[in-house]
Design an enzyme around this catalytic site. Structure first.
Site, short mmCIF file in Angstrom:
data_model
loop_
_atom_site.label_atom_id
_atom_site.label_comp_id
_atom_site.label_asym_id
_atom_site.label_seq_id
_atom_site.Cartn_x
_atom_site.Cartn_y
_atom_site.Cartn_z
N ILE A 10 -2.69 85.99 27.26
CA ILE A 10 -3.73 86.27 28.26
C ILE A 10 -3.53 85.18 29.30
CG2 ILE A 10 -6.18 86.41 28.80
CD1 ILE A 10 -6.65 87.38 25.93
N PRO A 11 -2.91 85.53 30.43
CA PRO A 11 -2.37 84.52 31.36
C PRO A 11 -3.41 83.86 32.26
CG PRO A 11 -1.98 86.71 32.20
CD PRO A 11 -2.61 86.90 30.86
N CYS A 12 -4.24 83.01 31.67
CA CYS A 12 -5.27 82.33 32.46
C CYS A 12 -4.66 81.41 33.51
CB CYS A 12 -6.23 81.58 31.54
SG CYS A 12 -5.44 80.47 30.37
N HIS A 13 -3.38 81.07 33.37
CA HIS A 13 -2.72 80.25 34.39
C HIS A 13 -2.60 81.00 35.72
CE1 HIS A 13 0.54 82.49 32.41
NE2 HIS A 13 1.19 82.43 33.58
#
Length: 154
Positions: free
Chosen positions: A116-119
């Site tokens: 889950i690419p919170c970046h």
């Protein structure tokens, strides 16, 4: 038996036993690390870091998160490789236009970074803010740089 899927991942070097215990405490459930979910996650993460994967196809278990956190994480999960959204835009897209700070809080609680690419969520004007993974903003910048370098020219 409850939901089955990837429930957590950790960036950096970790003590596996301590990690599993911590996750079990957090979700108030028995956690069983197993090859059924670990092996595909490891393979897909390796492919991501080799530059041959831009999306993940894994069963995820977000049942330990609040409904708001789940909405934020599901929205974040569909941000395309190499692109970003602001905290405010994520808030608007999930129907809470004034909740950009709460979006940040939900992303801080992201139990499955990279997958889950919170970046890919940035501050207004594209500013790099708010990354709680090891290495902080330097890691966030590195991940975004990596993805930009792997984008196909248009």
């Amino acid at each position: 038996m409850g939901p089955a899927g990837v429930i957590a991942a950790e960036m950096g070097l970790v003590d596996v036993g301590g990690f599993v215990h911590g996750v079990a405490e957090r979700v108030k459930a028995h956690v069983v690390p197993g090859d059924a979910h670990v092996a595909p996650a490891v393979r897909q993460l390796a492919e991501y870091f080799r530059g041959s994967r831009t999306t993940f196809n894994l069963p995820l278990d977000l049942s330990q998160m609040t409904a708001f956190q789940q909405a934020v994480l599901r929205m974040t999960a569909v941000i395309p490789f190499g692109q970003t959204l602001t905290y405010g835009e994520v808030a608007r897209r999930i129907g809470h236009p004034k909740a950009s700070r709460a979006v940040g809080g939900a992303l801080k609680a992201n139990p499955i970074p990279i997958i889950i690419p919170c970046h890919r969520v940035v501050g207004a004007g594209g500013r790099l803010v708010g990354f709680s993974a090891p290495g902080g903003l330097g890691t966030k910048a590195s991940l975004l740089h990596f993805e930009a370098a792997k984008m196909e020219p248009v």
